[in-house]
Design a protein around this motif. Structure first.
Motif, PDB file in Angstrom:
ATOM      1  N   SER A  72       0.632  -1.578   0.306  1.00 31.64           N
ATOM      2  CA  SER A  72       0.003   0.092  -0.037  1.00 31.64           C
ATOM      3  C   SER A  72       0.723   1.409   0.174  1.00 31.64           C
ATOM      4  CB  SER A  72      -0.830   0.383   1.290  1.00 31.64           C
ATOM      5  OG  SER A  72      -1.786  -0.941   0.862  1.00 31.64           O
ATOM      6  N   GLN A  73       0.843   1.855  -0.887  1.00 32.95           N
ATOM      7  CA  GLN A  73       1.318   3.561  -1.067  1.00 32.95           C
ATOM      8  C   GLN A  73       0.638   4.347   0.416  1.00 32.95           C
ATOM      9  OE1 GLN A  73       0.853   4.870  -4.777  1.00 32.95           O
ATOM     10  NE2 GLN A  73       2.327   7.119  -3.882  1.00 32.95           N
ATOM     11  N   THR A  74       1.389   4.910   0.828  1.00 32.33           N
ATOM     12  CA  THR A  74       1.004   5.176   2.171  1.00 32.33           C
ATOM     13  C   THR A  74       1.208   7.496   1.241  1.00 32.33           C
ATOM     14  OG1 THR A  74       1.571   4.301   3.433  1.00 32.33           O
ATOM     15  CG2 THR A  74       1.494   6.486   4.239  1.00 32.33           C
TER      16      THR A  74
ATOM     17  N   ILE B 233      -3.463   3.789  -0.200  1.00 31.53           N
ATOM     18  CA  ILE B 233      -3.744   3.436  -1.293  1.00 31.53           C
ATOM     19  C   ILE B 233      -3.212   2.045  -1.650  1.00 31.53           C
ATOM     20  CG2 ILE B 233      -4.300   3.949  -3.897  1.00 31.53           C
ATOM     21  CD1 ILE B 233      -4.340   6.628  -3.652  1.00 31.53           C
ATOM     22  N   GLY B 234      -4.166   1.359  -2.050  1.00 33.82           N
ATOM     23  CA  GLY B 234      -3.773  -0.290  -2.572  1.00 33.82           C
ATOM     24  C   GLY B 234      -2.342  -0.357  -3.876  1.00 33.82           C
ATOM     25  N   LEU B 235      -2.160  -1.844  -3.906  1.00 28.71           N
ATOM     26  CA  LEU B 235      -1.121  -1.317  -4.817  1.00 28.71           C
ATOM     27  C   LEU B 235      -1.621  -2.459  -5.321  1.00 28.71           C
ATOM     28  CD1 LEU B 235       1.824   0.154  -4.463  1.00 28.71           C
ATOM     29  CD2 LEU B 235       0.701   1.247  -5.646  1.00 28.71           C
TER      30      LEU B 235
END
Length: 466
Positions: free
Chosen positions: A46-48, A67-69
């Protein structure tokens, strides 16, 4: 915008893998001993965008913005639950239930399997369909037929057709069952000679057909009995005729007649009915045995008494002189019918007739002399983490870094059970697989829609410049 594309691609790829596993399960729905697999998903990185913040005196805390990847496969698990038992009627087929696997070898490489479709090859080896040798414990003893040492190393099981069993001479005979405590005794004897004239019989009275041709016995219960052969003593019961089958050192059988009669309260006597036997080939067997007194307790249980039977064979027989110990400790004396019988060891030589495998995985040979011999014991392996085994095809597994080392023993020692003349069916649940197929299909479609919509959004963005 691009993140959604990559998330959609990961969903497509991994749902395709799940469909591959489902397809493999369904294709093996009728594969003997097959264990189904399942796919487990987990989210990827996940992008923080914003990290979580701690509450202060003026504002409360905030959660992280991430945001999940996409997603990935966390595991492809093997379901090792037992399959159903399917009867086949083939006595070398074995169905294994419980936490265990059969052990087979090819050269120095060891494999493990739940497929128990075994058979004997031309060399007498027990093998699977690919010709791998089934492992077990062979009975190496020439004389012990009822037990197998399962503490040593395993080996390939080989039982050649036409195998012979040497004869074994009789060493001991055991009298079993009951003697009637209420047996009537002889009160008086009247006799006649061969001319029908009354004679005064001696005590004991031997009816030999000449000096005394017949005798009438008056019993303690008031009944009478006419006899034309045998020896009878007043105060004793009518002798019970028994036989002991004795095998000599060459495997020939000799039937030894022994009588047992009541002589007093709680006391019986066993003695030879005759001193020589004329065999079928004309040779003579000489018998000697001291009369044996058998005593019982007031409870009817055995107290004391034994005998030693000596047999000497004439020169034409060629067998060595023989001693047989006769025991009576398995006899009882109750007020019931006399059912006395003698069981002796020893047997003639024999040839292997049939081979069967019983419920414990013991390979039992039946010989033409009537003897059953435990030829071998099939070995099984138990792993701490059986789902961690590596599949090698042909329904075979090998040890992996996460399966643990195999513990080799018998099925009973691991709490497993073997069903003979049966095979383990696949444990694939078709209804569950079809449901999973629909769910996987919808997941694949949803991820493909993500890619389609993301592409349209990118196209709209590009068109803004036009």
């Amino acid at each position: 915008m691009m993140r959604s594309l990559f998330s959609g691609v990961s969903g497509l790829k991994n749902h395709q893998t799940r469909m591959d596993v489902i397809g493999n399960n369904i294709s093996n729905v009728n594969t003997t001993g097959f264990k189904s697999s399942r796919v487990n998903f987990e989210d990827s990185l996940s992008q923080t965008l914003t990290a979580a913040s701690q509450a202060s005196g003026t504002t409360g805390g905030t959660n992280p913005k991430q945001i999940g990847l996409g997603m990935k496969i966390s595991a492809i698990d093997v379901n090792f639950k037992d399959g159903s038992v399917q009867s086949t009627g083939i006595n070398t087929d074995l169905c294994l239930s419980g936490n265990a696997l059969f052990v087979v070898k090819q050269g120095n490489q060891t494999f493990y399997t739940r497929n128990g479709a075994f058979n004997f090859d031309a060399e007498g080896n027990l093998v699977n369909a690919e010709g791998l040798y089934v492992q077990g414990y062979m009975n190496a003893s020439a004389t012990e037929h009822n037990s197998i040492n399962t503490n040593g190393a395993t080996s390939s099981i080989q039982i050649r057709a036409g195998k012979t069993m040497p004869s074994s001479s009789t060493q001991i005979a055991n009298y079993i069952n009951n003697l009637n405590a209420s047996a009537a005794t002889i009160k008086s004897v009247t006799a006649t000679d061969s001319n029908g004239q009354a004679v005064t019989p001696p005590d004991p009275c031997t009816v030999d057909g000449t000096n005394i041709a017949a005798a009438v016995l008056t019993m303690s219960d008031g009944t009478t009995q006419t006899v034309t052969t045998g020896t009878y003593k007043i105060g004793n019961s009518i002798p019970l005729s028994t036989t002991v089958k004795v095998y000599d050192s060459l495997g020939s059988a000799h039937v030894v007649p022994i009588t047992v009669e009541k002589t007093a309260a709680n006391e019986w006597m066993a003695k030879l009915a005759k001193g020589t036997i004329t065999e079928e080939d004309g040779s003579l067997t000489t018998l000697t045995m001291a009369d044996a007194t058998i005593k019982f307790k007031d409870s009817g249980a055995y107290e004391s008494g034994s005998a030693v039977l000596n047999l000497t064979y004439s020169q034409g027989n060629g067998a060595a002189p023989q001693k047989v110990n006769i025991t009576f400790d398995k006899l009882t004396q109750y007020a019931n019918s006399s059912t006395i019988n003698a069981e002796a060891d020893g047997y003639a030589s024999g040839t292997l007739d049939t081979v069967t495998i019983d419920e414990s995985g013991t390979v039992v040979g039946t010989y033409t002399n009537g003897v059953l011999r435990k030829e071998a014991q099939i070995a099984v392996a138990q792993f701490t983490n059986a789902p961690g085994l590596t599949k090698k095809g042909n329904s075979l597994y090998v040890e992996s870094n996460n399966s643990g080392t195999p513990n080799i023993g018998t099925a009973a020692s691991f709490g497993a059970t073997i069903t003979a003349s049966a095979l383990e069916m696949s444990n694939v649940d078709v209804a569950e697989e079809f449901s999973n197929m629909i769910i996987t299909q919808r997941g694949f479609q949803s991820n493909s829609k993500i890619i389609t919509v993301s592409d349209e959004m990118l196209e709209n963005l590009i068109n803004m410049k036009r």
